[in-house]
Scaffold this active site. Structure first.
Site, short mmCIF file in Angstrom:
data_model
loop_
_atom_site.label_atom_id
_atom_site.label_comp_id
_atom_site.label_asym_id
_atom_site.label_seq_id
_atom_site.Cartn_x
_atom_site.Cartn_y
_atom_site.Cartn_z
N ILE A 113 -26.28 36.01 25.38
CA ILE A 113 -27.64 35.87 25.01
C ILE A 113 -28.43 37.00 26.15
O ILE A 113 -27.98 37.18 27.24
CB ILE A 113 -27.98 34.37 25.51
CG1 ILE A 113 -29.43 34.30 24.73
CG2 ILE A 113 -27.76 34.06 26.76
CD1 ILE A 113 -29.84 32.78 25.03
N CYS A 114 -29.64 37.41 25.40
CA CYS A 114 -30.49 38.06 26.27
C CYS A 114 -30.23 39.42 26.47
O CYS A 114 -29.86 40.39 25.60
CB CYS A 114 -31.05 37.39 27.25
SG CYS A 114 -32.84 37.76 27.46
N HIS A 115 -29.85 39.63 27.99
CA HIS A 115 -29.50 41.23 28.16
C HIS A 115 -28.02 41.31 28.22
O HIS A 115 -27.61 42.16 28.58
CB HIS A 115 -30.07 41.36 29.57
CG HIS A 115 -31.52 41.89 29.75
ND1 HIS A 115 -32.65 40.68 29.55
CD2 HIS A 115 -32.27 43.07 29.41
CE1 HIS A 115 -33.82 41.38 29.36
NE2 HIS A 115 -33.58 42.87 29.38
N TRP A 134 -32.13 40.80 23.64
CA TRP A 134 -33.52 41.16 23.99
C TRP A 134 -33.74 42.23 23.22
O TRP A 134 -33.02 43.39 23.27
CB TRP A 134 -33.41 41.14 25.38
CG TRP A 134 -34.97 41.49 26.15
CD1 TRP A 134 -35.44 42.50 26.72
CD2 TRP A 134 -36.02 40.35 26.08
NE1 TRP A 134 -36.81 42.51 26.81
CE2 TRP A 134 -36.85 41.07 26.71
CE3 TRP A 134 -36.14 39.07 25.72
CZ2 TRP A 134 -38.22 40.53 26.96
CZ3 TRP A 134 -37.26 38.22 26.10
CH2 TRP A 134 -38.20 39.09 26.56
N SER A 166 -27.81 35.80 20.90
CA SER A 166 -29.29 35.40 20.69
C SER A 166 -29.99 36.28 21.67
O SER A 166 -29.55 37.01 22.38
CB SER A 166 -29.58 33.89 21.26
OG SER A 166 -28.97 33.04 20.22
#
Length: 184
Positions: A113-115, A134, A166
């Site tokens: 998720i994200c980074h 991200w 995500s």
């Protein structure tokens, strides 16, 4: 998912020593526990890791297993929480990158998720995969051979095992559902 759906399954959560976005660790961790699984915190060094709430220090968490001592075959899935500094530090750990490479060669799910996909870039396991992150990572992911999309959650099955991704903490409910579905 029933409370016992993951009974007996250990799920690896791989993080660096600091810079972990706390909610991206604690919410998937809680989802795994509620489904009956056993989350295990892996890191590059023993002791504790420092989580953050964006740029502010948050809680610390005890490391269960140093990644040098971990075998990917012991875990049913790999979760990579984000935070800007966390995956950037993991990229510089040969043992963390090797663990991710070995895990990616299996048929078991990876969720990032994200980074967190920066670690997957370093492991060179994204060619032909469809994913999100991200937004600032999209060029890195495309350069690594992935198709980047701006969606709440993406489950890609174009590799040995499912890849769940995500964009940010707002996507955690969908991310957690997709992770648990990939494990069922």
């Amino acid at each position: 998912m029933t409370d016992a759906a993951l009974t007996g399954k250990k799920i690896a959560f791989l993080v660096a020593g600091e810079g972990i976005e706390q909610v991206e660790l604690t919410e998937p961790w809680k989802a795994v526990q509620e489904a009956g699984g056993e989350p295990v915190l892996l890191s590059t060094k023993p002791g504790t890791v420092q989580a953050f709430d964006h740029l502010d220090k948050a809680d610390t968490f005890d490391v269960d297993v140093v990644v040098d001592d971990a075998s990917p075959s012991e875990y049913a899935a790999l979760v990579l929480p984000g935070g800007v500094a966390n995956p950037d530090a993991l990229r510089t750990s040969r043992s963390a990158v090797t663990f991710v490479q070995q895990f990616a060669a299996s048929t078991r799910p990876i969720a990032a998720i994200c980074h967190a996909p920066w670690t997957l870039v370093e492991a060179d396991v994204l060619k032909g995969r469809r994913m999100t992150s991200w937004p600032s990572l999209q060029t890195d992911l495309r350069n690594a051979g992935a198709e980047w999309v701006d969606e709440e959650v993406v489950v890609d099955r174009n590799g040995p095992g499912p890849l769940v991704t995500s964009r940010n903490p707002d996507d955690l409910p969908a991310f957690n559902r997709a992770l648990l579905e990939a494990l069922s």
